[in-house]
Design an enzyme around this catalytic site. Sequence first.
Site, PDB file in Angstrom:
ATOM      1  N   CYS A   2       0.828  -1.205   0.100  1.00  0.00           N
ATOM      2  CA  CYS A   2       0.161   0.027   0.124  1.00  0.00           C
ATOM      3  C   CYS A   2       0.887   1.198   0.128  1.00  0.00           C
ATOM      4  O   CYS A   2       2.012   1.149   0.299  1.00  0.00           O
ATOM      5  CB  CYS A   2      -0.940   0.157   1.402  1.00  0.00           C
ATOM      6  SG  CYS A   2      -1.707  -1.454   1.430  1.00  0.00           S
ATOM      7  N   ARG A  27       4.829   0.642  -6.480  1.00  0.00           N
ATOM      8  CA  ARG A  27       4.857  -0.217  -5.155  1.00  0.00           C
ATOM      9  C   ARG A  27       3.972  -1.554  -5.182  1.00  0.00           C
ATOM     10  O   ARG A  27       4.070  -2.402  -4.294  1.00  0.00           O
ATOM     11  CB  ARG A  27       4.313   0.639  -3.802  1.00  0.00           C
ATOM     12  CG  ARG A  27       5.327   1.481  -3.352  1.00  0.00           C
ATOM     13  CD  ARG A  27       4.944   2.533  -2.557  1.00  0.00           C
ATOM     14  NE  ARG A  27       4.670   1.896  -1.275  1.00  0.00           N
ATOM     15  CZ  ARG A  27       5.398   2.045  -0.245  1.00  0.00           C
ATOM     16  NH1 ARG A  27       6.723   2.401  -0.278  1.00  0.00           N
ATOM     17  NH2 ARG A  27       5.249   1.328   0.996  1.00  0.00           N
ATOM     18  N   TRP A  75      -3.022  -2.544  -1.355  1.00  0.00           N
ATOM     19  CA  TRP A  75      -2.801  -4.031  -1.913  1.00  0.00           C
ATOM     20  C   TRP A  75      -3.574  -5.070  -0.993  1.00  0.00           C
ATOM     21  O   TRP A  75      -3.110  -4.934   0.398  1.00  0.00           O
ATOM     22  CB  TRP A  75      -1.105  -4.228  -1.752  1.00  0.00           C
ATOM     23  CG  TRP A  75      -0.846  -5.445  -2.568  1.00  0.00           C
ATOM     24  CD1 TRP A  75      -0.774  -5.342  -3.959  1.00  0.00           C
ATOM     25  CD2 TRP A  75      -0.250  -6.419  -1.697  1.00  0.00           C
ATOM     26  NE1 TRP A  75       0.061  -6.572  -3.924  1.00  0.00           N
ATOM     27  CE2 TRP A  75       0.092  -7.180  -2.900  1.00  0.00           C
ATOM     28  CE3 TRP A  75      -0.068  -6.928  -0.511  1.00  0.00           C
ATOM     29  CZ2 TRP A  75       0.913  -8.715  -2.694  1.00  0.00           C
ATOM     30  CZ3 TRP A  75       0.528  -8.235  -0.211  1.00  0.00           C
ATOM     31  CH2 TRP A  75       1.006  -9.072  -1.517  1.00  0.00           C
ATOM     32  N   ASN A 101      -1.613   1.875   6.037  1.00  0.00           N
ATOM     33  CA  ASN A 101      -0.812   0.865   5.352  1.00  0.00           C
ATOM     34  C   ASN A 101      -0.459  -0.163   6.474  1.00  0.00           C
ATOM     35  O   ASN A 101       0.080   0.428   7.444  1.00  0.00           O
ATOM     36  CB  ASN A 101       0.416   1.541   4.625  1.00  0.00           C
ATOM     37  CG  ASN A 101       1.553   0.561   3.935  1.00  0.00           C
ATOM     38  OD1 ASN A 101       1.094  -0.813   4.059  1.00  0.00           O
ATOM     39  ND2 ASN A 101       2.516   0.859   3.689  1.00  0.00           N
ATOM     40  N   GLY A 102      -0.460  -1.551   6.182  1.00  0.00           N
ATOM     41  CA  GLY A 102      -0.082  -2.299   7.329  1.00  0.00           C
ATOM     42  C   GLY A 102      -1.266  -3.245   7.737  1.00  0.00           C
ATOM     43  O   GLY A 102      -2.295  -3.593   6.923  1.00  0.00           O
ATOM     44  N   GLU A 480      18.735 -15.064 -11.364  1.00  0.00           N
ATOM     45  CA  GLU A 480      18.172 -13.603 -11.515  1.00  0.00           C
ATOM     46  C   GLU A 480      17.621 -13.418 -12.914  1.00  0.00           C
ATOM     47  O   GLU A 480      16.494 -12.874 -12.878  1.00  0.00           O
ATOM     48  CB  GLU A 480      19.382 -12.501 -11.161  1.00  0.00           C
ATOM     49  CG  GLU A 480      18.886 -11.143 -11.287  1.00  0.00           C
ATOM     50  CD  GLU A 480      17.896 -10.617 -10.445  1.00  0.00           C
ATOM     51  OE1 GLU A 480      17.304 -11.294  -9.708  1.00  0.00           O
ATOM     52  OE2 GLU A 480      17.380  -9.562 -10.720  1.00  0.00           O
ATOM     53  N   LYS A 484      13.704 -12.396 -13.335  1.00  0.00           N
ATOM     54  CA  LYS A 484      13.228 -11.177 -14.053  1.00  0.00           C
ATOM     55  C   LYS A 484      12.151 -11.618 -15.012  1.00  0.00           C
ATOM     56  O   LYS A 484      11.321 -11.043 -15.274  1.00  0.00           O
ATOM     57  CB  LYS A 484      14.588 -10.458 -14.684  1.00  0.00           C
ATOM     58  CG  LYS A 484      15.344  -9.528 -14.089  1.00  0.00           C
ATOM     59  CD  LYS A 484      14.925  -8.358 -13.603  1.00  0.00           C
ATOM     60  CE  LYS A 484      14.220  -8.185 -12.307  1.00  0.00           C
ATOM     61  NZ  LYS A 484      14.939  -8.380 -11.181  1.00  0.00           N
ATOM     62  N   GLU A 487       8.867 -12.577 -13.133  1.00  0.00           N
ATOM     63  CA  GLU A 487       8.239 -11.580 -12.810  1.00  0.00           C
ATOM     64  C   GLU A 487       7.260 -10.489 -13.736  1.00  0.00           C
ATOM     65  O   GLU A 487       6.374  -9.920 -13.531  1.00  0.00           O
ATOM     66  CB  GLU A 487       9.288 -10.502 -12.148  1.00  0.00           C
ATOM     67  CG  GLU A 487       9.652 -10.523 -10.677  1.00  0.00           C
ATOM     68  CD  GLU A 487      10.818  -9.480 -10.455  1.00  0.00           C
ATOM     69  OE1 GLU A 487      11.876  -9.308 -11.029  1.00  0.00           O
ATOM     70  OE2 GLU A 487      10.765  -8.999  -9.419  1.00  0.00           O
ATOM     71  N   HIS A 503      19.852 -34.769 -12.814  1.00  0.00           N
ATOM     72  CA  HIS A 503      19.214 -35.252 -11.676  1.00  0.00           C
ATOM     73  C   HIS A 503      17.767 -34.686 -11.783  1.00  0.00           C
ATOM     74  O   HIS A 503      17.094 -34.591 -10.710  1.00  0.00           O
ATOM     75  CB  HIS A 503      19.927 -34.593 -10.599  1.00  0.00           C
ATOM     76  CG  HIS A 503      21.371 -34.855 -10.346  1.00  0.00           C
ATOM     77  ND1 HIS A 503      21.663 -36.125 -10.080  1.00  0.00           N
ATOM     78  CD2 HIS A 503      22.327 -34.086 -10.667  1.00  0.00           C
ATOM     79  CE1 HIS A 503      23.023 -36.438 -10.356  1.00  0.00           C
ATOM     80  NE2 HIS A 503      23.485 -35.015 -10.490  1.00  0.00           N
ATOM     81  N   LYS A 602       6.985  -3.684  -4.873  1.00  0.00           N
ATOM     82  CA  LYS A 602       8.679  -3.078  -4.744  1.00  0.00           C
ATOM     83  C   LYS A 602       9.086  -3.063  -3.539  1.00  0.00           C
ATOM     84  O   LYS A 602      10.117  -3.555  -3.355  1.00  0.00           O
ATOM     85  CB  LYS A 602       8.504  -1.453  -5.438  1.00  0.00           C
ATOM     86  CG  LYS A 602       9.862  -1.246  -5.306  1.00  0.00           C
ATOM     87  CD  LYS A 602      10.642  -1.215  -6.694  1.00  0.00           C
ATOM     88  CE  LYS A 602      12.071  -0.821  -6.552  1.00  0.00           C
ATOM     89  NZ  LYS A 602      12.565  -1.431  -7.862  1.00  0.00           N
TER      90      LYS A 602
HETATM   91  C1  G6P Z   1      10.341  -7.377  -3.677  1.00  0.00           C
HETATM   92  C2  G6P Z   1      10.730  -6.870  -4.985  1.00  0.00           C
HETATM   93  C3  G6P Z   1      11.990  -7.508  -5.483  1.00  0.00           C
HETATM   94  C4  G6P Z   1      12.820  -7.398  -4.343  1.00  0.00           C
HETATM   95  C5  G6P Z   1      12.552  -8.065  -3.063  1.00  0.00           C
HETATM   96  C6  G6P Z   1      13.456  -7.878  -2.091  1.00  0.00           C
HETATM   97  O1  G6P Z   1       9.640  -8.778  -3.960  1.00  0.00           O
HETATM   98  O2  G6P Z   1       9.687  -7.017  -5.941  1.00  0.00           O
HETATM   99  O3  G6P Z   1      12.342  -6.566  -6.668  1.00  0.00           O
HETATM  100  O4  G6P Z   1      13.992  -7.979  -4.792  1.00  0.00           O
HETATM  101  O5  G6P Z   1      11.250  -7.500  -2.893  1.00  0.00           O
HETATM  102  O6  G6P Z   1      13.608  -6.341  -1.690  1.00  0.00           O
HETATM  103  P1  G6P Z   1      14.486  -5.368  -1.063  1.00  0.00           P
HETATM  104  O7  G6P Z   1      14.129  -4.079  -0.913  1.00  0.00           O
HETATM  105  O8  G6P Z   1      14.846  -6.166   0.287  1.00  0.00           O
HETATM  106  O9  G6P Z   1      15.857  -5.928  -1.867  1.00  0.00           O
END
Ligand code: G6P
Length: 607
Positions: A2, A27, A75, A101-102, A480, A484, A487, A503, A602
């Site tokens: 949020c 976010r 959210w 938020n929370g 990674e 990506k 995501e 395996h 985010k």
């Molecule tokens: C969320 C974001 C990711 C990020 C992860 C960890 O899932 O979408 O992109 O890698 O949080 O976030 P941080 O701020 O702790 O790196």
Amino acid sequence: MCGIVGLVADEFQVLELIEALEKLEYRGYDSAGVAFLKDGSVKVYKNKGKVGMLRESLAASLSELTSTGIAHTRWATHGEPNDVNAHPHLDCSSKISVVHNGIIENFRQLKARLKEIGHNFVSDTDTEVIPHLIEEYYNGELLEAVRKALLRLEGSYAIAVVHADHPGVIVAARKGSPLVVGKGDCCTVLASDLTPLLRYTRDVIFLEDGEVALLKRNEVKVFGIDGLERTKSYNTINWSYESAQKSGYKYFMLKEINEEPQCIVSVLAGRVSSGKVILEEISQLEGVLKDSQTLKVVACGTSYHSALVFKHFVENNSDLTVDVDVSSEFRYRKPHIKPGEILVAVSQSGETADTLESIRLASRCGAKILSLTNVVGSTITRESDCVLYLNAGPEISVAATKSYLSQLILLYLLGLKIVELRGNWNEKSNELLDKILRLPEVFENVLKRSEVVESIARKYKNYRHFMYIGRGYGYPTALEGALKLKEISYIHATAYPAGELKHGPIAMLGPEFPVFAIAPGDSLVMKMKSNIIECKSRNAKIVAITNDANHEIEEVVDDVIFVNTTAEELYPILMTPVIQLFAYFVADNLGLDPDKPRNLAKSVTVE
Ligand code: G6P
């Protein structure tokens, strides 16, 4: 997660609240809303869906003038995403409006009690208890009523409250969810993070847990939950407003990948001198880094992958063992931490709940906390003993790109510092540092190849599965790359150490299941080549990234992307923009918005 904004001024257009909210869209959210004071009442507009829809439904009111407004991106946690559950929420009199938020953990008990004494609820949210509690305590003093209501809440919150009878006033508070307040010329402003504030001011206060802020047009006062006023100092933020804009790029993600050469310059600035790494911020930890047997690291998501690269680097170049854990696992295991040991936390946002709880756990065991983050004043930085900042500037796109690259560079610097402290520095260390310093030019070269990456992405965009493989330093890059892709393109992508294929995973491969091979010409290249041939013989298509001195890989793959030749240790850095651009172009060519992927946030501030 949020997002909250709030603005107090003599007069401003409602449009400004929407524009501020748009800065928080990255976010992640599912509904949006706004409340503003007009002619002695609170007007509320809210809907399921994007801020753009709110903008449309408010069209006739966007130019209306107000002095006081709050807005929210939700959210969903309690109650499905719909118009009613969207924030702001109101009390029975419709005079008090709240964004939150929370999570209020005791909302069921509070709601039942409030209903018994006659309050009417319309939503399924936990948030709605807050305006009703404030209403219960209100006797003309808004700040006092909010403070008393907060004392009844269990759980986490960042809130902003307005009251129809108090134009020019917002009361805000924080416990466990971030909230920043700022003072501009003739206005005050608040938000869940810095980006909406940059338009108004660079001078901000990061509220601490348990603090309540009173915002008026010309002043911000901060109180403890006990009602006593606190003296707070302003932090000056040097991010520019422009740096949070798209600057002509189609999406923030593309802009942020293209900012990576500049990020390398920023993260290195002042940290290398006369052939040595200078990290003054961690001077108090040097003794422990020199003598420890092991170093523990916690992180989530993309940050976890940069931490894995760090493990390879430190273990290959020194005698220190590095244990890397996903924060959400670490925090629920018995911590094997002794007083005085170091826990490294890697988090671009500095707000990730699981990483925050991990450092709290380690602190309780007596550990020293070293955090690497991008956001000055974020919660993790305030609970750390030492902080290394990424200096990457605001990252708006949900998918971490430039912050990952900056983490890698900073972790290599930390790794080299450890190498030096432990007496493992040698000629190779000199060469690595020299190559790191020359990365910005090399990087421009990699980015110039983005057309090749785009044409390959177009060719592969309709596959529904992808397997990323790598060995050694290439394995975190494979993880990674797969993260990506899934995501932002919603294509199923998995990653394996190439040696694990036999395996199990190789059973999946075939013409419909392509492989993305991280295959630099390093010491493991022959092993990778034979893994690629195994995949090929299952009729899987192969895309590979390699370096421009390794043309022989072309014989065994379908498509290849070259990066410059560098030291084996540094390929995770050079290959970063390639895996990011590949995912970006696949998503863009599928017509998806890579900046706002579905279901993702985010900054993950709840567990
Ligand atoms: C969320 C974001 C990711 C990020 C992860 C960890 O899932 O979408 O992109 O890698 O949080 O976030 P941080 O701020 O702790 O790196």
